[in-house]
Scaffold this motif. Structure first.
Motif, PDB file in Angstrom:
ATOM      1  N   ALA A 130       0.717  -1.208  -0.039  1.00  0.00           N
ATOM      2  CA  ALA A 130       0.170   0.045  -0.041  1.00  0.00           C
ATOM      3  C   ALA A 130       0.687   1.296   0.053  1.00  0.00           C
ATOM      4  CB  ALA A 130      -0.951  -0.010   0.916  1.00  0.00           C
ATOM      5  N   ALA A 131       1.744   1.474   0.702  1.00  0.00           N
ATOM      6  CA  ALA A 131       2.687   2.412   0.537  1.00  0.00           C
ATOM      7  C   ALA A 131       3.836   2.700  -0.511  1.00  0.00           C
ATOM      8  CB  ALA A 131       3.717   1.537   1.904  1.00  0.00           C
ATOM      9  N   SER A 132       3.933   1.364  -0.976  1.00  0.00           N
ATOM     10  CA  SER A 132       5.200   2.109  -2.296  1.00  0.00           C
ATOM     11  C   SER A 132       3.881   2.365  -3.968  1.00  0.00           C
ATOM     12  CB  SER A 132       5.101   0.324  -2.729  1.00  0.00           C
ATOM     13  OG  SER A 132       4.735  -0.979  -3.440  1.00  0.00           O
ATOM     14  N   SER A 133       2.401   1.336  -3.983  1.00  0.00           N
ATOM     15  CA  SER A 133       1.441   2.020  -4.640  1.00  0.00           C
ATOM     16  C   SER A 133       1.223   4.075  -4.093  1.00  0.00           C
ATOM     17  CB  SER A 133       0.664   1.580  -4.162  1.00  0.00           C
ATOM     18  OG  SER A 133       0.478  -0.372  -4.695  1.00  0.00           O
ATOM     19  N   LYS A 134       1.090   4.131  -2.789  1.00  0.00           N
ATOM     20  CA  LYS A 134       1.027   5.268  -3.478  1.00  0.00           C
ATOM     21  C   LYS A 134       1.920   6.241  -2.961  1.00  0.00           C
ATOM     22  CE  LYS A 134      -0.248   8.567   1.213  1.00  0.00           C
ATOM     23  NZ  LYS A 134      -0.469   8.800   2.268  1.00  0.00           N
TER      24      LYS A 134
END
Length: 316
Positions: A130-134
């Motif tokens: 989720a963090a890398s996608s954001k």
């Protein structure tokens, strides 16, 4: 346990004249009322209230006898100059950090557009995914908003492939906070170790310090009070130049104070430029606003006894 009764804020908003009268009723000496009203109209009562705490009698809302409106302004102006000095240092550190990320990660990956590829970022857990996608979405958004910038527009005008510009163009668009996230979320440690080594720091310490600097940057950019606040605890420098980092034995006990943060700035600025005057300028600012004379640098900023004998704070 019964629920706590609802508490309501009922203080009424008051006009500038009433604000000044309230301060005078609490014992503040105001020599020039029209001038004080102009400051209240342009700085605000609430913002200034963050600077008069040390002028109050202990356990009271009354000012110490003889406290003047100019005393409070003097403290406010010191904090402003300290923020400006830190912002100047952050600019140099941010540019150096950006340069190192572009250089080492681009060479390590062999891919000019690594910044837009998920395979280079931590994705081992749902939180990391989720963090890398954001992060990648944020970068795409910054690039979309910057397409009218000359150097970005020129890329799209002259080239068709790759679809987007290389890292050394796109990373110029990113904020310090996004750069820090890019650094921490990059999967492989090899280029991150090289970046930390450029600043003569262990990776763990460098990561901690850059996170702190990002926090200071946000405070400075939003004009928050800086001089006497508590910071997030930071790791000590376990490497650095021999004899250059702090020798104060209880340094870990004061690492939430602005003294520790200013020491970090001082250390890093020397890594960027060996002729850095940051430390001398901090000391000059403390003296200009009488904080050393009044002992406020120790009481509120965390400067320990003997700080002036530390190598990084010795005046040349």
């Amino acid at each position: 346990m019964p629920p706590r009764p609802t508490r309501y804020f009922t203080k009424p908003a008051i006009d500038f004249n009433q604000q000044l009268q309230k301060l005078q009723a609490r014992g503040l000496v105001v020599a020039d009322e029209p001038r004080a009203l102009r400051y209240l109209a342009n700085i605000s009562y609430y913002r200034l209230s963050g600077y008069w705490g040390s002028f109050l009698l202990p356990g009271s809302s009354q000012f110490q006898p003889g406290t003047t409106f100019d005393d409070i302004l003097h403290r406010y102006q010191f904090d402003k100059q300290l923020r400006l000095l830190c912002l100047e240092g952050i600019e140099r550190l941010e540019i150096s950090f950006r340069t190192q990320i572009i250089y080492h990660i681009t060479r390590y990956t062999g891919d000019n557009n690594w910044y837009e590829q998920a395979r280079f970022f931590k994705r081992g857990t749902p939180a990391e995914q989720a963090a890398s996608s954001k992060l990648l979405s944020t970068i795409r958004g910054e690039l979309d908003r910057a397409k009218s910038k000359t150097f970005i527009a020129d890329y799209y005008r002259f080239y068709d492939q790759p679809r987007n510009p290389p890292a050394w163009m796109v990373l110029e668009l990113l904020s310090f906070g996004t750069l820090y996230n890019l650094f921490t979320q990059f999967m492989d440690t090899t280029p991150k170790l090289a970046i930390a080594n450029h600043f003569n720091l262990a990776l763990r310490v460098f990561d901690s310090w850059m996170q702190s600097i990002n926090g200071v940057r946000n405070k400075c950019a939003h004009h928050d009070r800086l001089w006497d606040i508590s910071m997030k605890p930071m790791l000590s420098n376990q490497r650095g130049h021999a004899g250059y980092w702090l020798t104060e034995p209880n340094v870990t006990a004061i690492n939430t104070k602005v003294y520790y943060t200013l020491s970090i700035f001082n250390f890093l600025m020397v890594q960027v430029s060996q002729t850095s005057s940051f430390g001398r300028r901090v000391v000059a600012l403390l003296r200009e606003y009488d904080l050393i004379t009044l002992g406020l640098h120790r009481q509120h900023m965390g400067f320990p006894a003997g700080w002036e004998q530390e190598i990084m704070w010795l005046e040349l």
